[in-house]
Design a protein around this motif. Structure first.
Motif, PDB file in Angstrom:
ATOM      1  N   VAL A  33       0.871  -1.179   0.000  1.00 28.96           N
ATOM      2  CA  VAL A  33       0.000   0.000   0.000  1.00 28.96           C
ATOM      3  C   VAL A  33       0.908   1.229   0.000  1.00 28.96           C
ATOM      4  CG1 VAL A  33      -1.738   1.292   1.297  1.00 28.96           C
ATOM      5  CG2 VAL A  33      -1.846  -1.210   1.200  1.00 28.96           C
ATOM      6  N   ASP A  37      -5.387   6.074   0.450  1.00 36.72           N
ATOM      7  CA  ASP A  37      -6.672   5.479   0.060  1.00 36.72           C
ATOM      8  C   ASP A  37      -6.591   3.965  -0.152  1.00 36.72           C
ATOM      9  OD1 ASP A  37      -5.347   5.236  -2.368  1.00 36.72           O
ATOM     10  OD2 ASP A  37      -6.768   6.457  -3.513  1.00 36.72           O
ATOM     11  N   GLY A  38      -5.428   3.353   0.162  1.00 34.57           N
ATOM     12  CA  GLY A  38      -5.282   1.908   0.076  1.00 34.57           C
ATOM     13  C   GLY A  38      -4.791   1.384  -1.262  1.00 34.57           C
ATOM     14  N   ARG A  39      -4.546   2.282  -2.200  1.00 34.39           N
ATOM     15  CA  ARG A  39      -4.041   1.826  -3.502  1.00 34.39           C
ATOM     16  C   ARG A  39      -2.616   1.311  -3.345  1.00 34.39           C
ATOM     17  NH1 ARG A  39      -7.513   3.883  -8.019  1.00 34.39           N
ATOM     18  NH2 ARG A  39      -9.218   4.892  -6.926  1.00 34.39           N
ATOM     19  N   ARG A  40      -2.193   0.559  -4.355  1.00 32.69           N
ATOM     20  CA  ARG A  40      -0.974  -0.224  -4.249  1.00 32.69           C
ATOM     21  C   ARG A  40       0.147   0.257  -5.164  1.00 32.69           C
ATOM     22  NH1 ARG A  40      -2.432  -5.426  -2.225  1.00 32.69           N
ATOM     23  NH2 ARG A  40      -4.358  -5.159  -1.061  1.00 32.69           N
ATOM     24  N   GLN A  49      -7.955  -5.042  -6.813  1.00 34.37           N
ATOM     25  CA  GLN A  49      -6.935  -5.620  -5.934  1.00 34.37           C
ATOM     26  C   GLN A  49      -7.214  -7.106  -5.677  1.00 34.37           C
ATOM     27  OE1 GLN A  49      -6.366  -3.099  -2.492  1.00 34.37           O
ATOM     28  NE2 GLN A  49      -6.172  -1.275  -3.743  1.00 34.37           N
ATOM     29  N   ALA A  67      -2.328  -4.406   3.633  1.00 35.43           N
ATOM     30  CA  ALA A  67      -2.854  -3.308   4.451  1.00 35.43           C
ATOM     31  C   ALA A  67      -2.100  -3.174   5.767  1.00 35.43           C
ATOM     32  CB  ALA A  67      -4.343  -3.497   4.704  1.00 35.43           C
ATOM     33  N   SER A  68      -1.740  -4.283   6.367  1.00 28.12           N
ATOM     34  CA  SER A  68      -1.004  -4.257   7.632  1.00 28.12           C
ATOM     35  C   SER A  68       0.487  -4.541   7.427  1.00 28.12           C
ATOM     36  CB  SER A  68      -1.594  -5.274   8.611  1.00 28.12           C
ATOM     37  OG  SER A  68      -1.572  -6.575   8.040  1.00 28.12           O
TER      38      SER A  68
END
Length: 172
Positions: A33, A37-40, A49, A67-68
């Protein structure tokens, strides 16, 4: 420009494990990430995703949770040799296995394999560039016996192995 110049496939690997900081950076470069906004770090069709990155290592099968930014143990079994049909696959310290979760995709059924293949390839190219920058060897492979691998990984019917990518230190 130097990283692009150094990008290449390698098929001879030392058995030496990657240090945790290198593995961490590799996974973040591959599919981490990189925005609030969580995009990669790699694109995905319609930002679905849908690709999960699994790691087959000597001590087990892990799932990268972007995410983590952590690994979750999936199986305490060495599946490296099942991650490809070439002999070097089972000896290398790391095989990334790209798995498309079709349940995350809203596209037409006939489009899902194409989008999943493209999205896996974007991740794979990030791995190539990271490896070139760090002096690691890698090769992105379609030579995977997908059904037996999916069964060994205990994947759901809507999860599909797309490709594998072997990573490690090159034999000199």
């Amino acid at each position: 420009m130097q990283v692009l110049k150094n990008r290449q496939s390698g098929r001879e690997f030392l058995p030496e494990k990657l240090p945790l900081p290198v593995l961490s950076n590799l996974l973040w470069a591959a599919w981490g990430v990189n925005r609030a906004d969580g995009r990669r770090t790699a694109p995905s069709a319609s930002n679905r995703q849908e690709i999960d990155v699994y790691l087959a290592m000597a001590d087990g099968l892990y799932l990268y949770e972007a995410a983590s930014h952590r690994l979750s143990l999936v199986l305490k079994e060495d599946l490296r040799a099942k991650a490809g049909t070439q002999p070097f696959v089972g000896q290398a310290p790391l095989n990334l296995i790209y798995v498309a979760d079709y349940a995350k995709m809203s596209s037409k059924p006939e489009d899902k394999p194409v989008w999943a293949a493209a999205d896996s390839a974007f991740i794979g190219q990030n791995v190539y560039l990271f490896c070139a920058s760090e002096g690691l060897a890698t090769v992105f492979r379609a030579m995977v016996d997908r059904e037996p691998l999916a069964k060994a990984m205990k994947l759901r019917p809507d999860q599909h192995v797309t490709f594998s990518q072997t990573v490690g230190y090159a034999k000199k």
